[in-house]
Motif scaffolding. Structure first.
Motif: not given
Length: 340
Positions: A81-103
């Motif tokens: 949108x004009x003043x924001x954006x949305x995103x989603x992070x999904x873990x497809x693996x079989x154990x917990x993960x830490x995910x780092x995203x750079x926009x």
């Protein structure tokens, strides 16, 4: 807005610590009603509240997969949108993960708010990290930008004929994920192993790359080091990268990098630290360049593994030098990166 079945989580932020950034990022809000808190370098908790919808999904050709600038590695930009954006992070693996995203930052030439420091000319980058994301779980996040019309460049913002011209154009630059059980923990509770291991940001010059591995004994027992860390380069899918020679020391690649000393046996008492150095060249000749975003490291053969992200760009050399462990005064070492 549809609520997720998984519990709400805290997403943390890392971006350049500049006053302009602290005012540019209003808050990071999780999807759904309710409140969320964001923590950013250079400032305290951000604003909280119940946002409305950001806007519409990014345009894409019917039936075509989303381009990597909008979707990669289990992360998608879902609305802009004009003043924001949305995103989603999904873990497809079989154990917990830490995910780092750079926009990337919106284009300051269009008069929109930017993520980075003033005067960068191309906007800055914004990092979001989700820790301990359960297998199959999805986290939703929202980036609220400053009031459109502010620009990172000197002078008044450009004259625009339509409000839509102010809309940011966020893109995914990189997505990196590591198993939560192997994630570096430079801060926070001491790991069960009693050893903290993390990689620094390194340095690069004329194709030569040098990254330090830092080890600190945060446990109660003395640890003896005698030799080299065990390192295993991994590709983007966390698979071992074939064809890479692991050299003992860095002398065959370059001298004076800190990876030249022969191994010595020494004790690391509680509160003390050690350092080893990774060194490689990004030289490209005939053949296919090799890239290994991740390296799985064991301080000793029987130590628990830690997965660091030194972004190895080995070119066509196929060689990685790993220096021996040396004693390091923890008071003289570089400050550790902020914890996710």
């Amino acid at each position: 807005m549809r609520q997720l079945s998984t519990p709400r989580r805290l997403l943390t932020a890392r971006h350049p610590a500049a006053p302009a950034v602290a005012t540019a990022i209003a808050a990071l809000l999780l999807a759904g009603c309710g409140t969320a808190t964001t923590t950013a370098s250079g400032g305290g908790p951000g604003a909280s509240g119940s946002p409305g919808s950001c806007g519409t999904p990014p345009p894409s050709a019917p039936g075509a997969p989303q381009p990597t600038r909008l979707a990669q590695g289990g992360v998608r930009i879902t609305a802009v949108g004009p003043a924001c954006f949305e995103y989603e992070v999904t873990n497809p693996n079989s154990e917990p993960y830490d995910v780092t995203v750079v926009f990337n930052g919106p284009d300051p030439g269009r008069g929109a708010a930017v993520f980075g420091s003033p005067g960068t000319g191309g906007g800055g980058n914004l990092t979001r990290t989700v820790t301990g994301l359960a297998p199959g779980a999805t986290e939703k996040g929202r980036i609220d930008l400053a009031v459109p019309g502010r620009t990172a460049q000197a002078g008044p913002p450009p004259t625009l004929s339509a409000p839509e011209a102010l809309a940011p154009k966020p893109e995914l630059l990189t997505v990196r994920s590591v198993p939560t059980a192997e994630a570096p923990r430079p801060d926070g509770p001491c790991p069960p192993s009693g050893l903290r291991l993390y990689a620094d940001e390194g340095s690069a010059a004329m194709g030569l790359r040098v990254v330090g591995l830092h080890l600190r004994n945060c446990g109660a027992a003395t640890v003896t080091l005698d030799g080299y860390p065990q390192v295993q380069p991994l590709d983007l899918d966390h698979r071992p990268l074939d064809g890479v020679r692991i050299l003992r020391g860095g002398a065959q690649i370059a001298t004076g990098t800190g990876a030249d000393d022969p191994p010595r046996k020494f004790d690391v008492r509680p509160g003390e630290g050690a350092r080893a150095t990774l060194v490689w060249r990004n030289t490209t000749e005939a053949g296919t360049p090799q890239n290994a975003p991740y390296v799985r490291v064991r301080a000793t053969p029987d130590a628990a593994p830690v997965m660091v992200v030194p972004e190895l760009d080995l070119g066509t050399t196929g060689r990685l030098g790993a220096g021996a462990w040396t004693r390091e005064d923890v008071n003289d070492r570089p400050s550790p990166p902020p914890a996710p």
